[in-house]
Design an enzyme around this catalytic site. Structure first.
Site, PDB file in Angstrom:
ATOM      1  CB  CYS A 101      17.787  14.205  47.988  1.00  0.00           C
ATOM      2  SG  CYS A 101      17.729  15.735  48.817  1.00  0.00           S
ATOM      3  CD  GLU A 123      14.539  14.045  40.990  1.00  0.00           C
ATOM      4  OE1 GLU A 123      14.093  14.541  42.217  1.00  0.00           O
ATOM      5  OE2 GLU A 123      16.267  13.912  40.783  1.00  0.00           O
ATOM      6  CG  HIS A 148      16.712  16.714  43.469  1.00  0.00           C
ATOM      7  ND1 HIS A 148      15.939  15.683  43.891  1.00  0.00           N
ATOM      8  CD2 HIS A 148      17.005  17.416  44.669  1.00  0.00           C
ATOM      9  CE1 HIS A 148      15.502  16.184  45.341  1.00  0.00           C
ATOM     10  NE2 HIS A 148      16.250  17.060  45.712  1.00  0.00           N
TER      11      HIS A 148
END
Length: 384
Positions: A262, A357, A355
């Site tokens: 990001c 994660e 993202h």
């Protein structure tokens, strides 16, 4: 104590206003109005430091169903980072076996102002057509003030363009997340607003993560002899982060494996010579399609960004020159062609805008963590 009987008003800097009822804390909050298309995961969204100074509008109409727990927070300490929350309907009943309290109870405890009963379809359409904009939520006595007066207060706040916010959300002290099982590597992670799920993914893969403040110099991290360097997500305008870009360039010059997510993607892009820009309304949701131009695979991704890298070439995947050798855009968004990933062609540095994660979103991009393992393994074998 709930405040759902309090009058409230959402005011935009362009003069539009939406009346409703307050929930959460009573008072005033200012920020940039943005919308998320996620159908779930409001707790992960609200505790994500990347949402610092943003008033989040949910496109999903019913919020609060699953309550709040102490396991799904994305911030260290469980802090809520959104400036405010705008929803259509607040759930009157919590129904989830993991819930420990309601959404509103947590918002009251942390002083977060919200407004419900808003026609969020009209509001989101306005933000989509006109772009993200400065806004304010006023509840209780503050909602009784003249709208013209509230508009002027909203317009007087600092713009997100040019905002340097990483230091406001970053850790003040170095801390370590140990591995689960056998230790394989040590990674220094720059906390630009890091989500807790990132070091969890590292720990599961045998990576010890040393989390450092956003302003840490390259000289300071050398004491840890890291096998790799990671730069996290975070809020603010990447064009202001000259210090971070400088240390990334030192990492690249030292040929230490690099991974960014990001904000980290935008900073790697800047280190490679690319420009950044503020998007009209950004990407926020857990259903954004991204194409990997190396494999041809399409991933459904979780995203939260209002800035992006400028495309350096006419065709995604085409190499461009940098001070560290050739590089290329690896991923683009299928909705609008936005750059979603860049990498050095030698494989030593890569990053993605989305993202991998994110606990509330899809898991399509999880292999990006394994790619980091492979990169550090290969680098270790070639430098011995």
């Amino acid at each position: 104590m709930t405040n759902t009987s309090q009058p409230a008003i959402l005011v935009l800097a362009d003069g539009r206003s939406f009346r409703g009822l307050g929930f959460g804390a009573t008072g005033t909050t200012l920020g940039e109005a943005v919308f998320t298309t996620a159908m779930t995961g409001y707790q992960e969204t609200m505790t994500d430091p990347s949402y610092h100074r943003q008033i989040v509008v949910t496109t999903a109409p019913h919020i609060g169903n699953t309550g709040w727990n102490d396991e799904d927070n994305e911030s260290n300490g469980g802090n809520i980072w959104v400036a405010g929350l705008v929803i259509r309907n607040l759930s009157h009943r919590v129904s989830n076996w993991r819930s420990e309290r309601s959404l509103e109870e947590e918002m009251v405890a942390q002083g977060i102002v919200g407004i419900q009963g808003v026609d969020t379809r009209t509001l989101v359409r306005h933000l989509r057509n006109e772009g993200s904009i400065a806004a304010g939520i006023f509840s209780g006595d503050a909602a009784k003030r003249p709208v013209e007066e509230l508009v002027e207060e909203v317009k007087a706040q600092d713009s997100m363009a040019g905002a340097d916010l990483s230091a406001e959300v970053s850790t003040d002290e170095v801390y370590t997340i140990p591995v689960e099982g056998e230790k394989k590597f040590t990674v220094v992670a720059y906390d630009m607003g890091i989500k807790l799920s990132t070091p969890r993914h590292f720990a599961q893969r045998g990576i010890e993560t040393i989390v450092v403040p956003s302003g840490t110099s390259f000289a300071d991290i050398q004491q840890y002899n890291p096998d790799g360097v990671f730069v996290s997500n975070g809020p603010g305008d990447p064009a202001t982060a000259d210090g971070a870009v400088a240390f990334i360039r030192e990492v690249l010059a030292a040929k230490i494996p690099f991974f960014g997510i990001c904000f980290g993607n935008q900073l790697l892009g800047r280190a490679l010579g690319l420009e950044t820009y503020k998007m009209k309304f950004g990407h926020r949701g857990i259903n954004v399609p991204v194409k990997n131009h190396l494999s041809g695979k399409i991933d459904i991704t979780s995203q939260n960004h209002g800035f992006a890298l400028a495309m350096p070439t006419d065709n995604p995947g085409e190499e461009f020159s940098t001070d560290f050798g050739p590089a290329h855009v690896t991923h683009t968004c299928l909705n609008d062609g936005t750059v979603e990933g860049v990498a050095l062609s030698n494989g030593l540095a890569y990053s993605v805008q989305y993202h991998p994660e994110s606990a509330a979103g899809p898991h399509d991009a999880n292999p990006l963590f394994d790619q980091f393992i492979d990169l550090m393994s290969n680098n270790a074998s070639t430098t011995k």
